[in-house]
Design a protein around this motif. Structure first.
Motif, PDB file in Angstrom:
ATOM      1  N   TYR A 240      -3.416  40.667  62.160  1.00  0.00           N
ATOM      2  CA  TYR A 240      -2.078  41.248  62.342  1.00  0.00           C
ATOM      3  C   TYR A 240      -1.452  40.728  63.638  1.00  0.00           C
ATOM      4  N   LEU A 241      -2.222  40.691  64.709  1.00  0.00           N
ATOM      5  CA  LEU A 241      -1.697  40.158  65.967  1.00  0.00           C
ATOM      6  C   LEU A 241      -1.317  38.689  65.811  1.00  0.00           C
ATOM      7  N   ALA A 242      -2.102  37.953  65.034  1.00  0.00           N
ATOM      8  CA  ALA A 242      -1.763  36.558  64.756  1.00  0.00           C
ATOM      9  C   ALA A 242      -0.462  36.454  63.962  1.00  0.00           C
ATOM     10  N   SER A 243      -0.217  37.397  63.047  1.00  0.00           N
ATOM     11  CA  SER A 243       1.021  37.362  62.262  1.00  0.00           C
ATOM     12  C   SER A 243       2.246  37.581  63.145  1.00  0.00           C
ATOM     13  N   LEU A 244       2.105  38.451  64.153  1.00  0.00           N
ATOM     14  CA  LEU A 244       3.212  38.647  65.102  1.00  0.00           C
ATOM     15  C   LEU A 244       3.501  37.349  65.845  1.00  0.00           C
ATOM     16  N   TRP A 245       2.451  36.667  66.271  1.00  0.00           N
ATOM     17  CA  TRP A 245       2.609  35.408  66.991  1.00  0.00           C
ATOM     18  C   TRP A 245       3.257  34.362  66.079  1.00  0.00           C
ATOM     19  N   CYS A 246       2.812  34.281  64.834  1.00  0.00           N
ATOM     20  CA  CYS A 246       3.370  33.310  63.893  1.00  0.00           C
ATOM     21  C   CYS A 246       4.830  33.617  63.551  1.00  0.00           C
ATOM     22  N   GLY A 247       5.186  34.881  63.573  1.00  0.00           N
ATOM     23  CA  GLY A 247       6.547  35.257  63.243  1.00  0.00           C
ATOM     24  C   GLY A 247       7.552  35.019  64.350  1.00  0.00           C
ATOM     25  N   ASP A 248       7.076  34.692  65.546  1.00  0.00           N
ATOM     26  CA  ASP A 248       7.952  34.430  66.691  1.00  0.00           C
ATOM     27  C   ASP A 248       8.367  32.959  66.654  1.00  0.00           C
ATOM     28  N   ARG A 249       9.643  32.693  66.430  1.00  0.00           N
ATOM     29  CA  ARG A 249      10.117  31.310  66.302  1.00  0.00           C
ATOM     30  C   ARG A 249       9.839  30.472  67.541  1.00  0.00           C
ATOM     31  N   SER A 250       9.735  31.122  68.698  1.00  0.00           N
ATOM     32  CA  SER A 250       9.469  30.354  69.915  1.00  0.00           C
ATOM     33  C   SER A 250       8.068  29.747  69.906  1.00  0.00           C
ATOM     34  N   ASN A 251       7.214  30.206  69.000  1.00  0.00           N
ATOM     35  CA  ASN A 251       5.857  29.666  68.902  1.00  0.00           C
ATOM     36  C   ASN A 251       5.704  28.600  67.821  1.00  0.00           C
ATOM     37  N   HIS A 252       6.768  28.300  67.101  1.00  0.00           N
ATOM     38  CA  HIS A 252       6.628  27.447  65.929  1.00  0.00           C
ATOM     39  C   HIS A 252       6.247  26.009  66.259  1.00  0.00           C
ATOM     40  N   ASP A 253       6.735  25.471  67.361  1.00  0.00           N
ATOM     41  CA  ASP A 253       6.328  24.109  67.723  1.00  0.00           C
ATOM     42  C   ASP A 253       4.823  24.046  67.969  1.00  0.00           C
ATOM     43  N   GLU A 254       4.301  25.051  68.669  1.00  0.00           N
ATOM     44  CA  GLU A 254       2.865  25.080  68.917  1.00  0.00           C
ATOM     45  C   GLU A 254       2.099  25.335  67.624  1.00  0.00           C
ATOM     46  N   LEU A 255       2.628  26.197  66.761  1.00  0.00           N
ATOM     47  CA  LEU A 255       1.969  26.485  65.497  1.00  0.00           C
ATOM     48  C   LEU A 255       1.867  25.228  64.631  1.00  0.00           C
ATOM     49  N   VAL A 256       2.942  24.470  64.575  1.00  0.00           N
ATOM     50  CA  VAL A 256       2.937  23.234  63.799  1.00  0.00           C
ATOM     51  C   VAL A 256       1.881  22.271  64.333  1.00  0.00           C
ATOM     52  N   GLU A 257       1.786  22.177  65.660  1.00  0.00           N
ATOM     53  CA  GLU A 257       0.795  21.284  66.262  1.00  0.00           C
ATOM     54  C   GLU A 257      -0.616  21.753  65.930  1.00  0.00           C
ATOM     55  N   LEU A 258      -0.864  23.061  65.982  1.00  0.00           N
ATOM     56  CA  LEU A 258      -2.186  23.601  65.646  1.00  0.00           C
ATOM     57  C   LEU A 258      -2.562  23.279  64.202  1.00  0.00           C
ATOM     58  N   LEU A 259      -1.650  23.568  63.289  1.00  0.00           N
ATOM     59  CA  LEU A 259      -1.948  23.398  61.880  1.00  0.00           C
ATOM     60  C   LEU A 259      -2.155  21.933  61.504  1.00  0.00           C
ATOM     61  N   SER A 260      -1.467  21.043  62.209  1.00  0.00           N
ATOM     62  CA  SER A 260      -1.547  19.618  61.872  1.00  0.00           C
ATOM     63  C   SER A 260      -2.872  18.980  62.286  1.00  0.00           C
ATOM     64  N   ARG A 261      -3.681  19.668  63.064  1.00  0.00           N
ATOM     65  CA  ARG A 261      -4.938  19.092  63.545  1.00  0.00           C
ATOM     66  C   ARG A 261      -5.875  18.749  62.394  1.00  0.00           C
ATOM     67  N   SER A 262      -6.769  17.797  62.666  1.00  0.00           N
ATOM     68  CA  SER A 262      -7.660  17.292  61.620  1.00  0.00           C
ATOM     69  C   SER A 262      -8.583  18.367  61.071  1.00  0.00           C
TER      70      SER A 262
END
Length: 403
Positions: A240-262
């Motif tokens: 749930y805490l992760a969902s709050l972080w993911c829902g914050d648009r200011s974190n999306h650049d970092e989220l994209v970088e995390l998900l793109s990792r090998s």
């Protein structure tokens, strides 16, 4: 010192694995005394099988699959519970450029409207010779049931007017380019991949077919959940805490970088960013903003509504996957466990719905609802304007057509 909980979670490399990735990488699991190990799998069948043999305690899984497992529709399978959804929305229907051009000639629009573009597809099918072929990721998937719902409500019989094939998500775009299929319903980033790399075109999106509906959920081995209630509650809080972080648009650049990792999705950031922003590549250089394309936290996005489970059950009955009985309905509805969600999140003072089910399609606009705090739901519902009342399952099943 508190002993940490050891939990292994399986996932398929898709955008909606984000909550698990963020729980691990941003320290939310650690903050709840969880040592979280993530194991990547290529297919949903592999996720199911490894849950069954105990390689995983929990998994990122298709929303209908735990219901199918509990109903004995797929083997091997352990009984599962679903104590949490992993967001709303996130998939689309993508078609070949050739099919799209035929649909345009019949009135299809770039606005992705399910009604207009479904009617155009029907006209194409009526005038076409060989059957069109569409790919889905698994028989017991939201993709399959929502694609079938869209087709049927558009006057297309999915069992006779087209063929539906099962393919792993990463294979969809290549199968489309090779002419093995004419379209597919899959999660991101595979629709964006199809558009950017395989000259495909979006026909419609999940958010248009069934708005505010679940895509992936947390599937949990039932025996493990009963033996490890503290560990499960801790995981639900971390997610749930992760969902709050993911829902914050200011974190999306970092989220994209995390998900793109090998170790995770292992794909370019340009394939991942559109779904998070809601501005998707439609085709032929066109983009469109799609409200609520993927919702990780808002609108009770992680709440395991029993009405969602029961709707999937009605589709299993509709398409001949299971006979409708009172016992089967009870098994399906009790697979989703809002009681476990509520108990786990009490300490976080999270705003929760006051009910465990709702009439799907009743909310035509964003609506504040009675809950344990400020909470807004909707809009939700089906593109054809129908309602699903979970207290009227018999009548709903009786009202549905196969084609």
């Amino acid at each position: 010192m508190t002993k940490s909980h050891e939990i292994t979670a399986g996932f398929v490399p898709l955008l909606d694995s984000a909550l698990l990735v963020v729980a691990k990488e941003k320290g939310f699991a650690e903050s709840q005394d969880i040592n979280l190990t993530l194991a990547r799998e290529r297919s949903w069948a592999s996720i199911r099988d490894r849950l069954a043999v105990g390689h995983f305690e929990v998994a990122h899984i298709l929303a209908p699959m735990p219901i199918a497992c509990n109903l004995g529709l797929t083997a091997p399978a352990q009984e599962m519970v679903v104590p949490m959804a992993l967001g709303l929305g996130g998939n689309a229907v993508t078609v070949s450029q050739a099919l799209w051009q035929m649909m345009v000639a019949c009135g299809a629009k770039d606005d992705l409207d399910a009604r207009t573009n479904g009617a155009a597809l029907r006209q194409v099918i009526v005038g076409k010779g060989p059957k069109l072929r569409f790919g889905v990721v698994h028989p017991y998937s939201g993709h399959n049931y929502e694609l079938r719902y869209w087709l049927s409500a558009s006057g297309i019989d999915p069992d006779h007017d087209i063929e539906i094939l099962v393919l792993p998500p990463p294979d969809m775009g290549d199968a489309l380019r090779a002419g093995l299929i004419d379209g597919y319903c899959a999660g991101e980033p595979w629709n964006t991949f199809g558009v950017l790399e395989r000259d495909a075109h979006l026909a419609t999106v999940k958010a248009s077919i069934w708005r505010s509906s679940p895509e992936k959920v947390l599937g949990v081995n039932r025996k493990w959940s009963e033996s490890n209630p503290e560990a499960l509650s801790a995981l639900l809080r971390a997610l749930y805490l992760a969902s709050l972080w993911c829902g914050d648009r200011s974190n999306h650049d970092e989220l994209v970088e995390l998900l793109s990792r090998s170790t995770y999705i292992n794909r370019p950031t340009d394939w991942l960013r559109p779904a998070l922003s809601g501005v998707l590549h439609i085709g032929e250089g066109v983009t469109a903003e799609i409200k609520d394309f993927f919702v990780p936290n808002a609108k009770a996005a992680t709440f395991p509504w029993r009405s969602h489970a029961l709707w999937f059950y009605t589709q299993m009955v509709r398409w001949g996957h299971i006979e409708h009985t009172r016992d089967h309905q009870q098994i399906a509805g009790s697979t989703y466990r809002p009681d476990l969600y509520r108990e786990a999140l009490k300490s976080l003072n999270v705003a929760l719905p006051s009910a465990n089910s709702k009439v799907e399609g009743a909310l035509r606009s964003e609506t504040p609802v009675g809950s344990t705090g400020a909470l807004t739901l909707g809009p939700d519902g089906f593109f054809d304007g129908s309602l699903f009342d979970p207290d009227q399952v018999d009548a709903y099943i009786a009202s549905q057509k196969r084609g």
